[in-house]
Structure formats: structure tokens, C-alpha cells
Write a protein that holds these residues in place. Structure first.
Motif, PDB file in Angstrom:
ATOM      1  N   THR A 242       0.837  -1.206   0.000  1.00 50.60           N
ATOM      2  CA  THR A 242       0.000   0.000   0.000  1.00 50.60           C
ATOM      3  C   THR A 242       0.870   1.254   0.000  1.00 50.60           C
ATOM      4  O   THR A 242       0.648   2.195  -0.771  1.00 50.60           O
ATOM      5  CB  THR A 242      -0.945   0.003   1.218  1.00 50.60           C
ATOM      6  N   MET A 243       1.884   1.269   0.855  1.00 52.07           N
ATOM      7  CA  MET A 243       2.786   2.422   0.948  1.00 52.07           C
ATOM      8  C   MET A 243       3.607   2.585  -0.333  1.00 52.07           C
ATOM      9  O   MET A 243       3.807   3.703  -0.817  1.00 52.07           O
ATOM     10  CB  MET A 243       3.728   2.257   2.145  1.00 52.07           C
ATOM     11  N   ALA A 244       4.085   1.465  -0.867  1.00 52.21           N
ATOM     12  CA  ALA A 244       4.921   1.501  -2.070  1.00 52.21           C
ATOM     13  C   ALA A 244       4.142   2.000  -3.278  1.00 52.21           C
ATOM     14  O   ALA A 244       4.722   2.564  -4.215  1.00 52.21           O
ATOM     15  CB  ALA A 244       5.495   0.116  -2.358  1.00 52.21           C
TER      16      ALA A 244
ATOM     17  N   ASP B 282       9.555  12.709   0.910  1.00 55.42           N
ATOM     18  CA  ASP B 282      10.961  12.491   0.559  1.00 55.42           C
ATOM     19  C   ASP B 282      11.652  11.629   1.611  1.00 55.42           C
ATOM     20  O   ASP B 282      12.467  10.756   1.286  1.00 55.42           O
ATOM     21  CB  ASP B 282      11.693  13.823   0.390  1.00 55.42           C
ATOM     22  N   ARG B 283      11.302  11.869   2.871  1.00 58.06           N
ATOM     23  CA  ARG B 283      11.875  11.048   3.962  1.00 58.06           C
ATOM     24  C   ARG B 283      11.390   9.604   3.845  1.00 58.06           C
ATOM     25  O   ARG B 283      12.173   8.663   3.983  1.00 58.06           O
ATOM     26  CB  ARG B 283      11.467  11.649   5.303  1.00 58.06           C
ATOM     27  N   MET B 284      10.098   9.423   3.603  1.00 53.17           N
ATOM     28  CA  MET B 284       9.546   8.074   3.450  1.00 53.17           C
ATOM     29  C   MET B 284      10.212   7.337   2.284  1.00 53.17           C
ATOM     30  O   MET B 284      10.480   6.141   2.365  1.00 53.17           O
ATOM     31  CB  MET B 284       8.034   8.134   3.214  1.00 53.17           C
ATOM     32  N   ASN B 285      10.459   8.047   1.217  1.00 46.77           N
ATOM     33  CA  ASN B 285      11.026   7.416   0.029  1.00 46.77           C
ATOM     34  C   ASN B 285      12.517   7.120   0.154  1.00 46.77           C
ATOM     35  O   ASN B 285      13.005   6.162  -0.443  1.00 46.77           O
ATOM     36  CB  ASN B 285      10.763   8.286  -1.206  1.00 46.77           C
ATOM     37  N   SER B 286      13.239   7.913   0.920  1.00 50.79           N
ATOM     38  CA  SER B 286      14.691   7.735   0.990  1.00 50.79           C
ATOM     39  C   SER B 286      15.151   6.827   2.123  1.00 50.79           C
ATOM     40  O   SER B 286      16.201   6.191   2.024  1.00 50.79           O
ATOM     41  CB  SER B 286      15.382   9.098   1.124  1.00 50.79           C
ATOM     42  N   ILE B 287      14.377   6.738   3.205  1.00 48.29           N
ATOM     43  CA  ILE B 287      14.797   5.976   4.373  1.00 48.29           C
ATOM     44  C   ILE B 287      14.882   4.480   4.048  1.00 48.29           C
ATOM     45  O   ILE B 287      14.193   3.984   3.164  1.00 48.29           O
ATOM     46  CB  ILE B 287      13.823   6.242   5.553  1.00 48.29           C
TER      47      ILE B 287
ATOM     48  N   ASN C  11      12.120   2.414  -3.478  1.00 47.00           N
ATOM     49  CA  ASN C  11      13.515   2.716  -3.203  1.00 47.00           C
ATOM     50  C   ASN C  11      13.965   2.270  -1.816  1.00 47.00           C
ATOM     51  O   ASN C  11      13.274   2.500  -0.819  1.00 47.00           O
ATOM     52  CB  ASN C  11      13.722   4.240  -3.339  1.00 47.00           C
ATOM     53  N   ASN C  12      15.155   1.631  -1.770  1.00 45.06           N
ATOM     54  CA  ASN C  12      15.838   1.325  -0.515  1.00 45.06           C
ATOM     55  C   ASN C  12      15.076   0.318   0.345  1.00 45.06           C
ATOM     56  O   ASN C  12      15.043   0.438   1.569  1.00 45.06           O
ATOM     57  CB  ASN C  12      16.102   2.620   0.263  1.00 45.06           C
TER      58      ASN C  12
END
Length: 198
Positions: A67-69, A82-87, A104-105
Motif C-alpha cells: 500500500t505504501m509503495a 521524501d523522507r519516506m522514500n529515501s529511508i 527505493n531502498n
């Protein structure tokens, strides 16, 4: 590292599908998006910012991760997104493969190895590992004594059934209330820390 669980939760303990109508209709759940009317950007939104302030990684069960992805990569440009995507992200699953990890990641933790892997992760130095949603995973973490902090955003609503995070194994687990903050729409952000040995 600490394991911090952050959840939207109803008065009757339901965490299922707080964000959208079709988020999770398992079991015929018909109240998807129930948290919206109680969302307060300053208090409720601030609690998620605060939860992520010391986070080094996010940990999800498969359904919540999917769901988040599907949602966050399209929100690029917003500081929280941006924090959610990079962490760093971990997803526990026996059905996803490495080729499915498009967000990502993200690293895969096989379901059968989850408790041992998370226990080892928790024993390393560093900040927090934050778990959102993921009721099946959270129940397991609570049952295994691997949750250091519960950050419950308690919404003033009864949903009459749905997925819950608390084990029903009859075991006593003690937490201490660290803080409570009430939002303008009636949500209470309650932070609890596990009491060692109780």
C-alpha cells in the motif's frame, strides 16, 4: 535500535484501513478511511513527524508495504514523502521476491526468519525502526517482546470489528504512559514505553 510502533487505532482497538476506502477490505471491512475526520495536521500529523525524527529504518508487513509503495513514490517533493522514500525499509514476506521491491531502498526479510532477523536488528546500535500499520507483524513483535514503544493515535470511533494489533494469548505485558496529546478533532496521541521484566 528501538522498535517503535505507530498506529491509528479506534476505541475498540481496530487498525484496519484507516487511510482509504479500498485500502484493506479483508473480512468485509466497510469503514476504510475512518481516520480522516479526526486527522489534525498539527497534533496527529506531528506525531508521525516525531516518530520519524530518530528513525533509521521502517519495517512493514507485506500488505502495508505494498500500500505504501503504491502511494509514496508519487508524492516526491514533499519533505515527509521524501523522507519516506529515501529511508531504509524492510518488508516481511514469504510471497514477495527481490524483483518486487520497486520502492527505493527496500530489503526483504523472509517471513520464517522475521523474528530472528528483527531481534538481531534491534540489538544493533542506532536509532529507531518504525513500524506502521502491519497488524499481523505488530502482533508478532508484541508477542515476542520486541516492541520498545507504542505510539497510538486513538480516534474517538467504534468500528465494530476489524484487524487488531494486540496478541490474545493471555500474557501480561506492561507499558508506561509517557505522554498524551489531544488534537482538535478529538484524537489522542498516546506514547507508551515497554516496562522491562513486566
Amino acid at each position: 535500535m528501538r522498535i517503535l510502533v505507530s498506529e491509528f487505532i479506534s476505541l475498540d482497538g481496530v487498525v484496519q484501513a484507516p487511510g482509504g476506502v479500498d485500502e484493506d477490505t479483508d473480512g468485509g471491512f466497510a469503514h476504510g478511511g475512518w481516520s480522516h475526520q479526526f486527522f489534525d495536521p498539527e497534533v496527529v500529523g506531528g506525531s508521525f513527524d516525531d516518530a520519524l525524527s530518530n528513525a533509521e529504518a521502517l519495517l512493514f508487513g507485506r500488505r502495508t508495504w505494498q500500500t505504501m509503495a503504491a502511494a509514496w513514490p508519487g508524492q516526491a517533493g514533499d519533505p515527509f514523502a521524501d523522507r519516506m522514500n529515501s529511508i531504509r525499509k524492510y518488508v516481511v514476506s514469504d510471497t514477495l521476491g527481490e524483483n518486487d521491491l520497486a520502492w527505493n531502498n527496500t530489503a526483504l526479510i523472509p517471513g520464517g526468519e522475521a523474528v530472528a532477523h528483527i531481534r538481531k536488528l534491534r540489538e544493533t546500535e542506532g536509532g529507531d525502526v518504525v513500524v506502521m500499520g502491519s497488524p499481523t507483524l505488530v502482533r508478532t513483535l508484541l508477542r515476542e517482546g520486541l516492541v520498545d514503544e507504542l505510539r497510538l493515535v486513538v480516534m474517538p470511533v467504534l468500528l465494530g470489528g476489524g484487524k487488531k494489533i494486540f496478541p490474545d494469548d493471555g500474557a501480561l505485558r506492561t507499558f508506561e504512559l509517557v505522554s498524551t496529546t489531544t488534537g482538535g478533532a478529538g484524537a489522542n496521541v498516546c506514547v507508551y514505553r515497554a516496562v522491562a521484566g513486566k
